[in-house]
Design an enzyme around this catalytic site. Structure first.
Site, PDB file in Angstrom:
ATOM      1  N   CYS A  81       0.806  -1.222   0.035  1.00 24.14           N
ATOM      2  CA  CYS A  81      -0.097   0.071   0.051  1.00 24.14           C
ATOM      3  C   CYS A  81       0.990   1.268   0.310  1.00 24.14           C
ATOM      4  CB  CYS A  81      -0.747   0.225   1.294  1.00 24.14           C
ATOM      5  SG  CYS A  81      -2.170   1.455   1.104  1.00 24.14           S
ATOM      6  N   CYS A  85       0.120   4.849   6.867  1.00 27.87           N
ATOM      7  CA  CYS A  85      -0.355   4.927   8.115  1.00 27.87           C
ATOM      8  C   CYS A  85       0.455   4.179   9.170  1.00 27.87           C
ATOM      9  CB  CYS A  85      -1.918   3.875   8.154  1.00 27.87           C
ATOM     10  SG  CYS A  85      -2.886   4.712   6.751  1.00 27.87           S
ATOM     11  N   CYS A 125     -16.424  -9.591   4.412  1.00 35.14           N
ATOM     12  CA  CYS A 125     -15.837  -8.200   4.207  1.00 35.14           C
ATOM     13  C   CYS A 125     -14.578  -8.713   3.513  1.00 35.14           C
ATOM     14  CB  CYS A 125     -15.483  -7.827   5.365  1.00 35.14           C
ATOM     15  SG  CYS A 125     -17.060  -7.427   6.403  1.00 35.14           S
ATOM     16  N   CYS A 157     -19.422  -6.630   2.415  1.00 38.58           N
ATOM     17  CA  CYS A 157     -18.711  -5.301   2.901  1.00 38.58           C
ATOM     18  C   CYS A 157     -17.477  -5.174   2.223  1.00 38.58           C
ATOM     19  CB  CYS A 157     -18.608  -5.343   4.286  1.00 38.58           C
ATOM     20  SG  CYS A 157     -17.649  -3.555   4.924  1.00 38.58           S
ATOM     21  N   CYS A 217     -19.702   1.692   7.423  1.00 37.65           N
ATOM     22  CA  CYS A 217     -18.892   1.218   8.469  1.00 37.65           C
ATOM     23  C   CYS A 217     -17.646   1.992   8.593  1.00 37.65           C
ATOM     24  CB  CYS A 217     -18.546  -0.161   7.857  1.00 37.65           C
ATOM     25  SG  CYS A 217     -17.669  -0.958   9.313  1.00 37.65           S
TER      26      CYS A 217
END
Length: 391
Positions: A81, A85, A125, A157, A217
């Site tokens: 990614c 973060c 999900c 999801c 969510c």
């Protein structure tokens, strides 16, 4: 009194006389104008008083307090990614044990969904380690996954990163029930966690999801160097959105070696406590009484007794299965045994606050069935009890 002036008047009352206090006639109050001071006053109550009030809200009639939604989360594209973060092992900015892998094939994902359904999960999900969907060709495969999993009678999801209005509409047309996009923490603390995107970016994605008619969510993470004021700020932000998220996950950081926040927690030698989780879950339940509150990542660190208090004060959703993206999670058999001990039962798909999202073509007999007493008894017979951790 008109409603706004009435709410202002209520905010001036002593805490015990306010409508979210247990002795009040109406315990659950659906509001979107909570102030930081009000949320802080709720959060900082004596712990057992806070639990009692949250438990009263949870039993005020909107939810069946014995029902817990069981969801399964699968990482369909792991690692690599571009975001930074500070808690995430999938960021290419940090050197961790997680290595980038290609997107899973559609058939592989559908097989995982079938196994989750057979184990009693009613929501499936799918997550990708992406900054956002953008113009990725593999997005078409995700639309196929959503459509096929939905046809199994499960809620679906996705958590795919930033999402524009066009992509949100396509997901809705494919049958997506919910989209996860966490705010993580307060607006003030967020720049300390990630610098490759802004809080406004997150809020824009939430608005696109809501506009498309997909349920939201959205929650946060405890243990990312935040203060209690940051936790309160996160909850107040969620509770003042134009519509509350249908699902609010409360995560406890699982520290991963090689990530800045993981290394910090490992060096400190202590993480999120059960008391931190209870306070956050209870406060979320009071200020967002119609939202599912998910006891999410980090459950492996909390005993059955601690989780029982979390369910008591309003948690009514969990992830099942032995892995969450890249971190460990209790096995289904452990959760089944815990459900039996606590008298809990699985929530049916497309019920409660997701009933209006049920695809018209799904018949009752097609719906996924939550784990029942027979499944739990079978797990117990195999000697697969809940994992005990010191309280």
């Amino acid at each position: 009194l008109k409603l706004p002036s009435m709410l202002r008047s209520l905010s001036k009352l002593p805490l015990g006389a306010r409508p979210w206090a247990p002795q009040a006639r109406h315990v659950a109050v659906l509001r979107h104008d909570w102030t930081r001071a009000e949320v802080a006053e709720i959060y900082h109550q004596p712990l057992l008083e806070l639990v009692y009030q949250a438990a009263a809200v949870h039993r005020s009639g909107f939810f069946d307090s014995k029902e817990v939604q069981q969801s399964t989360l699968l990482s369909i594209k792991t690692g690599g990614c571009g975001e930074n973060c500070g808690y995430c092992s999938q960021s290419q900015s940090f050197k961790t044990a997680v290595k980038p892998t290609p997107m899973m094939k559609v058939d592989e994902v559908l097989e995982a969904a079938r196994k989750a359904k057979d184990a009693g999960s009613t929501r499936f999900c799918m997550g990708t380690a992406w900054r956002g969907v953008g113009q990725k060709n593999s997005f078409q495969h995700i639309l196929t996954m959503v459509k096929e999993v939905s046809s199994m009678g499960m809620e679906t999801c996705c958590t795919l990163g930033l999402l524009n209005a066009e992509r949100a509409k396509q997901l809705k047309e494919a049958g997506l029930t919910a989209y996860n996009h966490n705010l993580d923490t307060s607006p003030e603390h967020y720049p300390n966690i990630v610098s490759t995107r802004t809080y406004a970016d997150r809020l824009e994605t939430l608005a696109n999801v809501r506009e498309a008619g997909i349920s939201v969510c959205c929650g946060g993470i405890l243990g990312i160097a935040e203060t209690e004021e940051d936790r309160i700020g996160l909850l107040q932000t969620l509770a003042t959105l134009p519509e509350h998220p249908e699902s609010v996950p409360i995560n406890a950081l699982v520290p991963i070696e090689g990530t800045p926040l993981g290394d910090r927690q490992i060096a400190m030698g202590k993480g999120v406590t059960w008391r931190d989780m209870v306070r956050s879950i209870a406060t979320a339940r009071i200020v967002m009484p119609h939202s599912m509150v998910r006891l999410s990542a980090g459950r492996m660190e909390f005993s059955q007794e601690a989780q029982a208090m979390m369910f008591l004060c309003g948690a009514n959703s969990i992830f099942t299965g032995d892995k969450l993206l890249t971190t460990a999670n209790p096995k289904f058999s452990e959760d089944a045994a815990m459900f039996e001990v606590l008298g809990l039962k699985g929530k049916k798909p497309f019920s409660g606050n997701t009933a209006h999202l049920r695809p018209a073509e799904l018949k009752d007999e097609d719906l996924a069935q939550p784990a029942d007493a027979a499944m739990m008894a079978a797990a117990r017979a195999r000697g697969e009890g809940p994992r005990e951790v010191a309280f």
